[in-house]
Scaffold this motif. Structure first.
Motif, PDB file in Angstrom:
ATOM      1  N   VAL A 186      -0.659  -8.468  10.693  1.00  0.00           N
ATOM      2  CA  VAL A 186       0.440  -7.554  10.382  1.00  0.00           C
ATOM      3  C   VAL A 186       1.636  -7.848  11.280  1.00  0.00           C
ATOM      4  CG1 VAL A 186       1.149  -5.136  10.494  1.00  0.00           C
ATOM      5  CG2 VAL A 186      -1.024  -5.752   9.453  1.00  0.00           C
ATOM      6  N   ARG A 187       1.384  -8.070  12.571  1.00  0.00           N
ATOM      7  CA  ARG A 187       2.462  -8.376  13.509  1.00  0.00           C
ATOM      8  C   ARG A 187       3.166  -9.676  13.123  1.00  0.00           C
ATOM      9  NH1 ARG A 187       0.401 -10.462  18.922  1.00  0.00           N
ATOM     10  NH2 ARG A 187       0.072 -12.200  17.527  1.00  0.00           N
ATOM     11  N   ASP A 188       2.387 -10.700  12.812  1.00  0.00           N
ATOM     12  CA  ASP A 188       2.979 -11.985  12.447  1.00  0.00           C
ATOM     13  C   ASP A 188       3.800 -11.883  11.161  1.00  0.00           C
ATOM     14  OD1 ASP A 188       1.801 -13.067  14.670  1.00  0.00           O
ATOM     15  OD2 ASP A 188       0.142 -14.019  13.567  1.00  0.00           O
ATOM     16  N   ARG A 189       3.304 -11.112  10.214  1.00  0.00           N
ATOM     17  CA  ARG A 189       4.050 -10.930   8.962  1.00  0.00           C
ATOM     18  C   ARG A 189       5.372 -10.200   9.218  1.00  0.00           C
ATOM     19  NH1 ARG A 189       5.524 -12.866   4.254  1.00  0.00           N
ATOM     20  NH2 ARG A 189       6.306 -11.188   2.952  1.00  0.00           N
ATOM     21  N   ALA A 190       5.346  -9.191  10.096  1.00  0.00           N
ATOM     22  CA  ALA A 190       6.579  -8.461  10.411  1.00  0.00           C
ATOM     23  C   ALA A 190       7.582  -9.378  11.115  1.00  0.00           C
ATOM     24  CB  ALA A 190       6.254  -7.254  11.292  1.00  0.00           C
ATOM     25  N   ARG A 191       7.094 -10.216  11.998  1.00  0.00           N
ATOM     26  CA  ARG A 191       7.991 -11.166  12.685  1.00  0.00           C
ATOM     27  C   ARG A 191       8.582 -12.166  11.694  1.00  0.00           C
ATOM     28  NH1 ARG A 191       4.624 -12.642  18.162  1.00  0.00           N
ATOM     29  NH2 ARG A 191       5.074 -10.716  19.271  1.00  0.00           N
ATOM     30  N   GLN A 206       8.998 -11.770   8.450  1.00  0.00           N
ATOM     31  CA  GLN A 206       9.953 -11.074   7.591  1.00  0.00           C
ATOM     32  C   GLN A 206      11.269 -10.829   8.316  1.00  0.00           C
ATOM     33  OE1 GLN A 206       9.315 -10.483   4.301  1.00  0.00           O
ATOM     34  NE2 GLN A 206      11.498 -10.051   4.247  1.00  0.00           N
ATOM     35  N   ALA A 207      11.210 -10.531   9.619  1.00  0.00           N
ATOM     36  CA  ALA A 207      12.433 -10.321  10.394  1.00  0.00           C
ATOM     37  C   ALA A 207      13.272 -11.594  10.433  1.00  0.00           C
ATOM     38  CB  ALA A 207      12.082  -9.877  11.814  1.00  0.00           C
ATOM     39  N   VAL A 208      12.619 -12.728  10.603  1.00  0.00           N
ATOM     40  CA  VAL A 208      13.349 -14.000  10.625  1.00  0.00           C
ATOM     41  C   VAL A 208      13.971 -14.274   9.263  1.00  0.00           C
ATOM     42  CG1 VAL A 208      13.076 -16.498  10.871  1.00  0.00           C
ATOM     43  CG2 VAL A 208      12.003 -14.969  12.513  1.00  0.00           C
ATOM     44  N   LEU A 209      13.233 -14.000   8.188  1.00  0.00           N
ATOM     45  CA  LEU A 209      13.788 -14.198   6.843  1.00  0.00           C
ATOM     46  C   LEU A 209      14.980 -13.287   6.584  1.00  0.00           C
ATOM     47  CD1 LEU A 209      10.605 -14.553   4.613  1.00  0.00           C
ATOM     48  CD2 LEU A 209      12.131 -16.348   5.435  1.00  0.00           C
ATOM     49  N   ASP A 210      14.958 -12.078   7.172  1.00  0.00           N
ATOM     50  CA  ASP A 210      16.056 -11.131   7.006  1.00  0.00           C
ATOM     51  C   ASP A 210      17.233 -11.424   7.933  1.00  0.00           C
ATOM     52  OD1 ASP A 210      14.534  -9.873   5.117  1.00  0.00           O
ATOM     53  OD2 ASP A 210      13.855  -8.270   6.467  1.00  0.00           O
ATOM     54  N   GLY A 211      17.099 -12.436   8.798  1.00  0.00           N
ATOM     55  CA  GLY A 211      18.181 -12.799   9.693  1.00  0.00           C
ATOM     56  C   GLY A 211      18.205 -12.011  10.995  1.00  0.00           C
ATOM     57  N   ARG A 212      17.128 -11.309  11.287  1.00  0.00           N
ATOM     58  CA  ARG A 212      17.045 -10.573  12.553  1.00  0.00           C
ATOM     59  C   ARG A 212      16.259 -11.389  13.561  1.00  0.00           C
ATOM     60  NH1 ARG A 212      13.680  -6.238  11.411  1.00  0.00           N
ATOM     61  NH2 ARG A 212      13.229  -7.030   9.362  1.00  0.00           N
TER      62      ARG A 212
END
Length: 81
Positions: free
Chosen positions: A36-41, A43-49
């Protein structure tokens, strides 16, 4: 029925049917949390964060509040997050 009761029932059935034993309850919990943590990280990179954990700042604030209640007046603040 609790997880332990379900595990015991599944173990009994596996023994009777001579099938592989089920995994113990909670055995893969840490792996799931890491996923879950890796997926959130990711997704953050894909969103530009920034690729940090999305709850990191909230966790630091909650920790600071808890420390304030447990030891008021003691210096424990972090200088960086």
């Amino acid at each position: 029925m609790t997880a332990i009761e379900q595990y015991l029932l599944d173990t009994y059935r596996a023994t009777q049917q001579r099938t592989p034993m089920p995994p113990e309850p909670g055995r893969h919990d840490l792996a799931e949390l890491r996923a879950v943590r890796d997926r959130a990280r990711f997704q953050a990179v894909l969103d530009g964060r920034a690729g940090r954990h999305p709850w990191r700042a909230a966790l630091h604030r909650a920790t600071d509040r808890l420390l304030d209640r447990l030891a008021p007046g003691r210096p424990h603040r972090r200088t960086t997050c």
